[in-house]
Design a protein around this motif. Structure first.
Motif, short mmCIF file in Angstrom:
data_model
loop_
_atom_site.label_atom_id
_atom_site.label_comp_id
_atom_site.label_asym_id
_atom_site.label_seq_id
_atom_site.Cartn_x
_atom_site.Cartn_y
_atom_site.Cartn_z
N GLU A 116 4.43 -36.69 79.88
CA GLU A 116 3.19 -37.11 80.51
C GLU A 116 3.42 -37.86 81.82
O GLU A 116 2.47 -38.33 82.44
N GLY A 117 4.67 -37.94 82.26
CA GLY A 117 4.97 -38.56 83.53
C GLY A 117 4.58 -40.03 83.59
O GLY A 117 4.06 -40.50 84.61
N ILE A 118 4.85 -40.78 82.52
CA ILE A 118 4.48 -42.20 82.45
C ILE A 118 5.64 -43.05 82.97
O ILE A 118 6.70 -43.11 82.36
N ASP A 119 5.44 -43.70 84.09
CA ASP A 119 6.45 -44.57 84.69
C ASP A 119 6.34 -45.95 84.06
O ASP A 119 5.49 -46.75 84.44
N CYS A 120 7.21 -46.23 83.06
CA CYS A 120 7.08 -47.49 82.32
C CYS A 120 8.44 -48.16 82.09
O CYS A 120 8.60 -48.92 81.13
N ASP A 121 9.42 -47.87 82.93
CA ASP A 121 10.72 -48.55 82.88
C ASP A 121 11.43 -48.37 81.54
O ASP A 121 12.12 -49.28 81.06
N PHE A 122 11.28 -47.20 80.91
CA PHE A 122 11.96 -46.93 79.65
C PHE A 122 13.46 -46.82 79.88
O PHE A 122 13.91 -46.03 80.72
N THR A 123 14.25 -47.63 79.14
CA THR A 123 15.70 -47.58 79.28
C THR A 123 16.36 -47.77 77.92
O THR A 123 15.93 -48.60 77.12
N ARG A 124 17.43 -47.01 77.67
CA ARG A 124 18.18 -47.10 76.41
C ARG A 124 19.28 -48.16 76.54
O ARG A 124 20.47 -47.84 76.64
N THR A 125 18.88 -49.40 76.53
CA THR A 125 19.85 -50.48 76.68
C THR A 125 20.52 -50.85 75.35
O THR A 125 21.59 -51.44 75.34
N GLY A 126 19.88 -50.52 74.22
CA GLY A 126 20.43 -50.85 72.92
C GLY A 126 19.75 -52.06 72.30
O GLY A 126 18.98 -52.79 72.94
N LYS A 127 20.05 -52.27 71.02
CA LYS A 127 19.50 -53.37 70.24
C LYS A 127 20.62 -54.29 69.80
O LYS A 127 21.71 -53.83 69.46
N GLY A 192 -0.69 -45.69 80.47
CA GLY A 192 -0.32 -44.32 80.80
C GLY A 192 -0.73 -43.34 79.72
O GLY A 192 -1.14 -42.21 80.00
N LEU A 193 -0.63 -43.76 78.45
CA LEU A 193 -1.09 -42.91 77.35
C LEU A 193 -2.59 -42.67 77.44
O LEU A 193 -3.07 -41.55 77.18
N ALA A 194 -3.36 -43.70 77.79
CA ALA A 194 -4.81 -43.54 77.93
C ALA A 194 -5.13 -42.55 79.04
O ALA A 194 -6.01 -41.68 78.88
N ASP A 195 -4.43 -42.66 80.17
CA ASP A 195 -4.65 -41.71 81.26
C ASP A 195 -4.32 -40.29 80.83
O ASP A 195 -5.05 -39.34 81.14
N ALA A 196 -3.21 -40.13 80.10
CA ALA A 196 -2.81 -38.81 79.62
C ALA A 196 -3.85 -38.25 78.66
O ALA A 196 -4.19 -37.05 78.73
N ALA A 197 -4.37 -39.09 77.78
CA ALA A 197 -5.39 -38.64 76.84
C ALA A 197 -6.64 -38.15 77.56
O ALA A 197 -7.20 -37.09 77.23
N GLU A 198 -7.07 -38.90 78.57
CA GLU A 198 -8.26 -38.49 79.31
C GLU A 198 -8.03 -37.19 80.09
O GLU A 198 -8.96 -36.36 80.21
N ARG A 199 -6.84 -36.99 80.60
CA ARG A 199 -6.55 -35.71 81.28
C ARG A 199 -6.69 -34.54 80.32
O ARG A 199 -7.00 -33.41 80.73
N LEU A 200 -6.46 -34.80 79.03
CA LEU A 200 -6.57 -33.76 78.02
C LEU A 200 -7.97 -33.65 77.44
O LEU A 200 -8.20 -32.86 76.51
N GLY A 201 -8.91 -34.43 77.97
CA GLY A 201 -10.29 -34.32 77.54
C GLY A 201 -10.75 -35.32 76.50
O GLY A 201 -11.88 -35.25 76.00
N VAL A 202 -9.90 -36.29 76.15
CA VAL A 202 -10.27 -37.31 75.18
C VAL A 202 -11.28 -38.28 75.80
O VAL A 202 -11.15 -38.68 76.95
N ARG A 203 -12.28 -38.65 75.00
CA ARG A 203 -13.27 -39.63 75.45
C ARG A 203 -12.91 -41.00 74.87
O ARG A 203 -12.83 -41.17 73.66
N ILE A 204 -12.67 -41.97 75.75
CA ILE A 204 -12.29 -43.32 75.34
C ILE A 204 -13.44 -44.27 75.64
O ILE A 204 -13.92 -44.33 76.78
N HIS A 205 -13.89 -44.98 74.63
CA HIS A 205 -15.00 -45.93 74.78
C HIS A 205 -14.49 -47.34 74.49
O HIS A 205 -14.06 -47.63 73.37
N GLU A 206 -14.53 -48.21 75.49
CA GLU A 206 -14.15 -49.60 75.32
C GLU A 206 -15.38 -50.44 75.02
O GLU A 206 -16.52 -50.01 75.22
#
Length: 430
Positions: A116-127, A192-206
């Protein structure tokens, strides 16, 4: 702790601005209603919409407002109860499957960021699991051996004299590292997940809390909110520690416990390299534990239970002061560093500290992440999309009994101070 400290989650404050999703009224019908616009709900919405379902998401506040935006931003491996306890409780095959489900969950997060092209600084640094006492290091060593011998899973055991390569403190007595763990900017991810959902036609009501629920037949329900009613052929409840009264059966099985976090001002690169040279996601071995990490912009995030209390502005500030004191006991070199953020949120603990997901009285649900929700909530959104599509075997937690809280819990948990005293006593003697 100065008056300038922001009492809001760092992740939501530093994520890109979101659109207003409060303007639209709710009416008509939908294939699937998802209650909760956090990681479980939005991941489910994305995966359901990919299958062609019409999806409506109902959120009482705003996207990511609850636990999904109030955590440490850690995608870590392993069960809340620990691998050896899982073996004792469920046997080796089940313990292995549930333990490895967390690795698959981290993969799900990474896959979504790419797809979904979400730029969120995901890195496999370990636990990094840190031993707060010498005996705790012995326990980590036994877990390290059990993982290798019973399921062929490799971790790295780090004795105290080598620990400076991982963390710049003499506070701990060794550690166990797992390179599969990851970190991310969870505010950017959930939005980013919310944006992806709306691109797919999901209706989000806050600002659309579910205040009424009426079963029509089978899995079909009418859901009432202050801004309208929708009829859904299926409903997925994804509200975790913020589960409200219309979903009483679930609420009686979840204990919402406050977890609190402070975040420092930005640190110099040399300080960051001294504190956490490998940038792993870290937590320690206490019952009332500390967890910490470096944020993408070089701050130290430091969290923990601090107090067994609910989250509110006064409680968060009291807990923040306790956490700052704890932070300085671990990292005394930060004595002159300011705190920029302090906030709290609710962790959804189940009595057995296991995730619980499935269907009850025509409602589908996934809750009980017990402090390990970033990766597993996202993963269970995907898995519950499969369950709603007719594949119950996709739920790794199926078959687990979901115990209710003794005393038929309905309101704020009166027993939290007692639980806190109990776990503090355990930490003192073990």
């Amino acid at each position: 702790m100065s008056a300038a400290v922001k009492p809001v989650p760092y992740w939501l404050d530093t994520a890109p601005a979101r659109p207003d999703r409060t303007a639209t009224e709710i009416d008509g019908s939908t294939d699937i209603a998802v209650v909760g616009a956090g990681l479980t709900g939005l991941s489910a919405a994305v995966h359901l919409a990919r299958k062609g379902a019409q999806v409506t998401v109902l959120e009482s506040e705003s996207v990511g407002w609850g636990a999904s935006g109030r955590n440490g931003g850690m995608c870590t491996t392993g069960l809340a109860i620990g691998f050896r306890t899982a073996v004792e409780r469920y046997g080796i095959p089940t313990a292995k499957a549930l333990y490895l489900a967390y690795n698959e969950a981290i993969d799900t997060v990474e896959k979504l960021t790419v797809e979904e092209g979400i730029d969120c600084d995901f890195t496999r640094t370990g636990k990094l699991n840190l031993a707060a006492k010498p005996a705790h290091y012995d326990n980590l060593a036994r877990t390290h051996e059990a993982l290798a011998e019973l399921i062929g899973y490799e971790t790295i055991l780090i004795p105290r004299h080598k620990l400076s390569s991982e963390v710049g403190t003499g506070y701990y007595y060794g550690a166990m590292a797992d390179p599969q763990g990851a970190g991310l900017h969870v505010g950017k991810f959930v939005r980013g997940l919310a944006d992806a959902a709306e691109r797919l036609g999901v209706r989000i009501h806050e600002k659309a809390p579910v205040t009424g629920l009426k079963r029509v037949s089978g899995t079909q329900h009418d859901l009432t909110t202050p801004v309208g009613t929708v009829r859904a052929d299926k409903v997925l409840v994804a509200t975790s520690g913020y589960t409200s009264s219309p979903f009483r059966w679930l609420r009686n099985r979840i204990v919402p416990v406050g977890s609190f976090i402070v975040v420092t001002e930005p640190l110099e690169q040399a300080v960051v390299d001294e504190l956490m040279p490998t940038r792993r996601m870290a937590s320690d071995s206490r019952n009332i534990l500390y967890y910490f990490r470096i944020t993408p912009d070089n701050r130290l995030l430091f969290g923990g239970r601090a107090r067994f209390a609910m989250s509110n502005p006064q409680s968060d500030l009291k807990s923040g002061r306790i956490l700052r004191k704890g932070m300085l006991s671990v990292f005394p070199q930060l004595a002159n560093v300011g705190i920029d953020y302090c906030w709290g949120g609710l962790v959804d603990l189940s009595l057995d500290q296991m995730v619980h997901a499935g269907e009850r009285d025509g409602l589908y649900y996934s809750v009980g992440y017990s402090g390990h929700g970033v990766q597993m909530a996202t993963h269970m959104g995907r898995q519950m999309a499969e369950v709603l599509d007719g594949r119950p075997e996709a739920n790794p937690w199926r078959g687990l009994k979901f115990p209710h809280v003794p005393g038929h819990y309905f309101g704020p948990p009166w027993f939290l101070p007692l639980a806190g005293a109990y776990y503090r006593a355990l930490d003192a003697i073990k």
